[in-house]
Design a protein around this motif. Sequence first.
Motif, PDB file in Angstrom:
ATOM      1  N   PRO A 129       0.221   1.977  -2.595  1.00 59.80           N
ATOM      2  CA  PRO A 129       0.957   1.372  -1.485  1.00 59.80           C
ATOM      3  C   PRO A 129       1.901   0.269  -1.971  1.00 59.80           C
ATOM      4  N   GLU A 130       3.025   0.118  -1.285  1.00 58.16           N
ATOM      5  CA  GLU A 130       4.044  -0.842  -1.719  1.00 58.16           C
ATOM      6  C   GLU A 130       3.509  -2.264  -1.754  1.00 58.16           C
ATOM      7  N   GLY A 150      -6.268   5.484  -4.482  1.00 59.37           N
ATOM      8  CA  GLY A 150      -4.994   4.861  -4.118  1.00 59.37           C
ATOM      9  C   GLY A 150      -4.499   4.004  -5.259  1.00 59.37           C
ATOM     10  N   THR A 182      -6.038   4.013   1.574  1.00 63.64           N
ATOM     11  CA  THR A 182      -5.394   4.764   0.514  1.00 63.64           C
ATOM     12  C   THR A 182      -4.739   6.043   1.023  1.00 63.64           C
ATOM     13  N   VAL A 183      -3.653   6.455   0.362  1.00 64.90           N
ATOM     14  CA  VAL A 183      -2.982   7.709   0.696  1.00 64.90           C
ATOM     15  C   VAL A 183      -3.885   8.883   0.372  1.00 64.90           C
ATOM     16  N   GLN A 220      -7.199  -0.966   0.540  1.00 67.34           N
ATOM     17  CA  GLN A 220      -6.196  -1.147  -0.503  1.00 67.34           C
ATOM     18  C   GLN A 220      -5.864  -2.628  -0.612  1.00 67.34           C
ATOM     19  N   GLU A 260      -4.229  -1.740   3.859  1.00 62.69           N
ATOM     20  CA  GLU A 260      -3.947  -0.355   4.200  1.00 62.69           C
ATOM     21  C   GLU A 260      -4.987   0.540   3.541  1.00 62.69           C
TER      22      GLU A 260
END
Length: 448
Positions: free
Chosen positions: A429-430, A55, A6-7, A14, A4
Amino acid sequence: MTTEKTVGGPDLPQERKVVTEIPGPKSQELHARRTAAVASGVGSVLPVYVAAAGGGVVVDVDGNSLIDLASGIAVTSVGNSAPEVVRRVTEQVAAYTHTCFMVAPYEGYVEVCEQLAALTPGDFAKKTALCNSGAEAVENAVKIARVHTGKDAVAVFDHAYHGRTNLTMAMTAKNMPYKNGFGPFAGEVYRAPMSYPFRDGLSGADAAARAIDVLEKQVGAPNLACVVIEPVQGEGGFIVPAEGFLPAIADWCSANDVVFVADEIQSGMCRTGAWFASEHEGVVPDLVTVAKGMAGGLPLAGVVGRAEMMDSVHGGGLGGTYGGNPVACAAALGAMATMKELDLSAAARRIEQTMTDRLRALAEKVPAIGDVRGRGAMMAIELVEPGTTKPDSALAGKISAACHQQGVLTLTCGTYGNVLRFLPPLVMPEHLLDEALGVLEEATLGLV
């Protein structure tokens, strides 16, 4: 594994990726240069030299991507280069970098103070003074308390960490590496026993009664300007006091004209699942010290508190050349906007649930894990010799080193050096947190 983005921050995948030994050859080259140029008293947990971060990852100059369970010691809660932080900092740098607020002030400083007054606990008029570092914030809180009360003595607690300046070294409990050889220290600092449920087994009420008894006998409330306490101790071992301890200490302070100072430098700014850790038990400090996570990685700190206390200091008595630097203030405004937009207090609570479940399951398999504790994204395990409370710092160090080799950045802490502490960015991220915990589990089970 699904990758994913990064936010917030650079467009980094990520993912955990180990492509060389850690540290790799380029990091080793840089480390040789560092050894020749940087004072040896400046340490590093892991000598991998950073090329990019964002992230939940830190990417080194060799191309290794490490999962970050450190956040620069609770600083990069919004990520290492959150978009709103970058935007505001870029605009500010283009306008001007410095005027000194004490010479020619600017709106950013005022706005940061307004936001801190709104976010810190307590429904009363508040004011703020900004400075550069957590240690400076603590020193200024002591100055304010002394002027306001007309008293000199300062009370702190076992296992406390408050900084590296002369006064804050006196307030810090641990000798090595923070105090050894650096004395003599500032006077009129007294230490009371902290609530440490794993080691003392006391209720919050009983632990508070013990601490108050020490303060009354050894200092005396008529001499005591302030009590300074971390609502969740940081370097001392991520110690969460027993329920009722903090409110009892705060009530005693209120009844005895003693300023109650919450050192929220590590535990504040959404880190524990609330804006400030004091809120978990409804404690309303007189003064709050803030730093670390408040400015997205730029140096900024402050003291926030009751307006009448803050205003007790004479004009010119607070301040400093760089305190409340406009670029750092812009970063803080961006970081606080990000915390609100993404509800990072809720993110911290989700991290706590995930980590608590996984760490407790690991503790059931590993008798050397004596305690699992923490709040929000400020979690820890304490390592001991099985069946005892005797600290096992060697095991903590080995587990941390094993995680490093597998691409997970971890930290140790605690008075005895036997605590593994986990400070993931609140935007992690989870899937990365899950993977990091898997590496921790494998490393721990492989060493016990």
